[in-house]
Design a protein around this motif. Structure first.
Motif, PDB file in Angstrom:
ATOM      1  N   GLU A 161       0.838  -1.194   0.000  1.00  0.00           N
ATOM      2  CA  GLU A 161       0.000   0.000   0.000  1.00  0.00           C
ATOM      3  C   GLU A 161       0.872   1.243   0.000  1.00  0.00           C
ATOM      4  O   GLU A 161       1.867   1.309   0.724  1.00  0.00           O
ATOM      5  N   LYS A 184      -1.352   6.573  -2.023  1.00  0.00           N
ATOM      6  CA  LYS A 184      -2.344   6.688  -3.095  1.00  0.00           C
ATOM      7  C   LYS A 184      -3.175   5.432  -3.336  1.00  0.00           C
ATOM      8  O   LYS A 184      -4.342   5.535  -3.673  1.00  0.00           O
ATOM      9  N   ALA A 185      -2.565   4.233  -3.240  1.00  0.00           N
ATOM     10  CA  ALA A 185      -3.270   3.044  -3.735  1.00  0.00           C
ATOM     11  C   ALA A 185      -2.766   1.752  -3.110  1.00  0.00           C
ATOM     12  O   ALA A 185      -1.756   1.732  -2.413  1.00  0.00           O
ATOM     13  N   THR A 191      -4.023  14.287   2.147  1.00  0.00           N
ATOM     14  CA  THR A 191      -3.701  13.698   3.461  1.00  0.00           C
ATOM     15  C   THR A 191      -3.828  14.757   4.560  1.00  0.00           C
ATOM     16  O   THR A 191      -4.273  14.456   5.669  1.00  0.00           O
ATOM     17  N   ALA A 248      -4.700   1.523   5.293  1.00  0.00           N
ATOM     18  CA  ALA A 248      -5.607   2.647   5.038  1.00  0.00           C
ATOM     19  C   ALA A 248      -6.983   2.178   4.607  1.00  0.00           C
ATOM     20  O   ALA A 248      -7.101   1.359   3.695  1.00  0.00           O
ATOM     21  N   ARG A 267     -10.143   2.787   2.371  1.00  0.00           N
ATOM     22  CA  ARG A 267     -10.207   3.485   1.091  1.00  0.00           C
ATOM     23  C   ARG A 267     -11.643   3.573   0.608  1.00  0.00           C
ATOM     24  O   ARG A 267     -12.508   2.812   1.036  1.00  0.00           O
ATOM     25  N   LYS A 268     -11.846   4.504  -0.309  1.00  0.00           N
ATOM     26  CA  LYS A 268     -13.177   4.782  -0.837  1.00  0.00           C
ATOM     27  C   LYS A 268     -13.920   3.498  -1.209  1.00  0.00           C
ATOM     28  O   LYS A 268     -13.339   2.620  -1.863  1.00  0.00           O
ATOM     29  N   TYR A 323     -14.799   0.950   0.554  1.00  0.00           N
ATOM     30  CA  TYR A 323     -14.657  -0.200   1.445  1.00  0.00           C
ATOM     31  C   TYR A 323     -15.909  -0.213   2.336  1.00  0.00           C
ATOM     32  O   TYR A 323     -16.427   0.838   2.705  1.00  0.00           O
ATOM     33  N   SER A 365     -13.644   8.427   2.101  1.00  0.00           N
ATOM     34  CA  SER A 365     -12.259   8.886   1.915  1.00  0.00           C
ATOM     35  C   SER A 365     -11.401   8.153   2.915  1.00  0.00           C
ATOM     36  O   SER A 365     -11.843   7.914   4.034  1.00  0.00           O
ATOM     37  N   THR A 374      -6.938   7.268   3.971  1.00  0.00           N
ATOM     38  CA  THR A 374      -5.526   7.319   3.603  1.00  0.00           C
ATOM     39  C   THR A 374      -4.695   6.837   4.779  1.00  0.00           C
ATOM     40  O   THR A 374      -5.215   6.582   5.868  1.00  0.00           O
ATOM     41  N   GLY A 428      -9.875   7.523   8.036  1.00  0.00           N
ATOM     42  CA  GLY A 428     -10.837   7.671   6.953  1.00  0.00           C
ATOM     43  C   GLY A 428     -12.124   8.284   7.449  1.00  0.00           C
ATOM     44  O   GLY A 428     -12.301   8.542   8.643  1.00  0.00           O
TER      45      GLY A 428
END
Lengths: 132, 358
Positions: free
Chosen positions: A63, A66-67, B223, B286, B288-289, B291, B305, B307, B317
């Motif tokens: 991870e 960003k991704a 962030t 993190a 993430r969108k 999830y 959102s 990160t 998030g």
């Protein structure tokens, strides 16, 4: 994009992993190009010692801010060592992708699988095709 | 793809450039985490020229702006600004924005990049006086971080010390007029600078020549805002969500008439079906969108959102969950495929040491 480091002597995949083969053992990590594309690595999910991994199948994920990206096995084998240091310091993958940022060591099942991988010069050419 | 007046500067700085709301924008120059930390500890310059600006002329009532925005405009002083919303009749958020009172009868609305066109349509329908879209003529640079005041003092003098939070003034930098507003999206002491588009490159390079300042991209902007629990339009809030659902009621003045008021009052009385909460992960992983969020076996919501938080070294998030589950301190699980992240519902902001009000 800066010049990417592609050390000689390693073998490479199209998904930007590398393997260093030494006496039936293979050390695996992701390439300089991969770490640069990901950006700051923040978490690494590693397999367990004793797990088997198959060539070109996902065995780990990395991870970044960003991704999330899967990491694919360059060759099949049994995990005999994982780089626990990455749990605390995943940024080692950014700082030292071919050395301190190694991910796992496998006992290679079949060295013939090498023919499916790229040499350093082939991978450099492959990167030239990707980087505009 | 649209570009800002600073596009060539970003290329010179070898930024990684990507699409954001139809704009080619710098995501990072060196690395997101180093730019994030530099903003928290020193001072960063962001290109935010992609954002939109509208000018509304006239009295707040006569223009109907008072009904278009949720903020109390009546008691705003000239030289002050306010964060607020533009709502539809159903109480959904058309956009979140900052309104500036430029003069007794002149207002500036600073809006998101991706919403400029629909905002303009909504404003044209609802504003009865003169309206101008000056987005293309105005450049905006954000200077954010604890050293930002010291940096600006060098360029504009001690007048900068008088500028209070959510206030602005006009300054001259080497003879060029710049509107400087003490606002931002990072949680740090910071300023937003507005200048004619032709002056953008000049101002960008002038400020970056100060070695205390480094450029930062949209990656760090994301962030930084997430650590403050600030919503991002299109992600955490949109036309399907209301300020009540988003927990942003304090930016709504219920004592006046405005578009969407009836719907919001109904939500206040009858309750809501989802509520935006802040989630802090127990690991570096993190959220993430998109999830999914679970309380034990029950699916209770989804992430909007998320990160890795560079300041807290863990995942953070925001997401919508069923209101009956939104108690602060509740344990939840965030899932996507094989990924499972244990997390806790917490208060905003995640990061509490910002220099915002210094």
């Amino acid at each position: 994009m800066g010049k990417m480091n592609v050390p000689d002597g390693l073998l490479y995949t199209k998904e930007h992993e590398w393997i260093r083969i030494d006496n039936h053992l293979g050390t695996i990590g992701i390439t300089d190009y991969a770490q640069d594309a990901l950006g700051d690595v923040t978490f690494v999910e590693l397999p367990k010692v004793g797990d088997s991994i198959r060539q070109f199948e996902a065995f780990s994920s990395v991870e970044s801010v960003k991704a999330v990206s899967d990491v694919y096995a360059p060759m099949s084998g049994k995990i005999i060592k994982v780089n626990d240091g990455l749990m605390e310091s995943p940024e080692l993958i950014n700082q030292s992708p071919y050395d301190k940022g190694w991910m796992v060591v496998i006992e290679i099942f079949d060295e013939n699988e090498k023919k499916n991988l790229m040499t350093a010069s082939e991978y450099r050419k492959y990167l030239e095709g990707i980087i505009e | 793809m649209k570009i800002t007046p600073l596009y060539e500067e970003h290329k010179k700085l070898k930024a990684k450039i990507d699409n954001f709301a139809g704009w080619s924008m710098p995501i990072q120059y060196s690395s997101i985490i180093s730019e994030h930390n530099w903003t928290r500890n020193a001072c960063s310059l962001f290109d935010t020229c992609h954002m939109g600006e509208f000018i509304v002329y006239g009295d707040s009532k006569e223009s109907n702006l008072d009904k278009v925005l949720t903020a109390n405009l009546e008691d705003m002083d000239v030289g002050s600004s306010r964060y607020c919303f533009m709502l539809n009749e159903a109480g959904g958020i058309i956009d979140d924005l900052v309104v500036y009172r430029l003069a007794q009868e002149k207002w500036m609305l600073v809006v998101n990049a991706g919403t400029i066109e629909k905002d303009e349509r909504h404003l044209k329908e609802n504003i009865y006086t003169n309206l101008e879209n000056i987005s293309a003529d105005i450049a905006k640079l954000d200077l954010q971080g604890p050293s930002s005041r010291d940096v600006l003092r060098k360029f504009v003098g001690e007048g900068i010390d008088k500028l209070r939070y959510y206030h602005f003034d006009h300054f001259f930098i080497l003879g060029k007029k710049v509107l400087i507003s003490r606002t931002g999206y990072t949680g740090e002491l910071g300023y937003e600078l507005y200048i004619d588009s032709e002056g953008a490159q000049w101002l960008w390079n002038l400020i970056l020549n100060d070695k205390r300042v480094r450029p930062a991209g949209l990656g760090a902007r994301d962030t930084l805002r997430l650590e403050m629990g600030y919503p991002l339009y299109g992600q955490d809030i949109n036309e399907e969500t209301s300020p009540i659902e988003a927990g942003l009621e304090r930016f709504v003045e219920f004592k006046k008439a405005f578009i969407g008021r009836e719907a919001l009052l109904k939500q206040r009385e009858g309750g809501i079906k989802k509520r935006l909460v802040c989630l802090i992960a127990n690991s570096r992983r993190a959220p993430r969108k998109n999830y999914k969020i679970y309380a034990e076996e029950d699916e209770i919501g989804f992430v909007t959102s998320g990160t890795f938080s560079p300041s807290l070294s863990c995942g953070i998030g925001m997401g919508y969950i069923r209101p009956d589950y939104c108690k602060i301190g509740s344990k939840i699980t965030i899932k996507e495929g094989k990924v499972e992240i244990d997390a806790t519902i917490t208060n905003r902001p995640f990061y509490k040491k910002g220099s915002l009000r210094n």
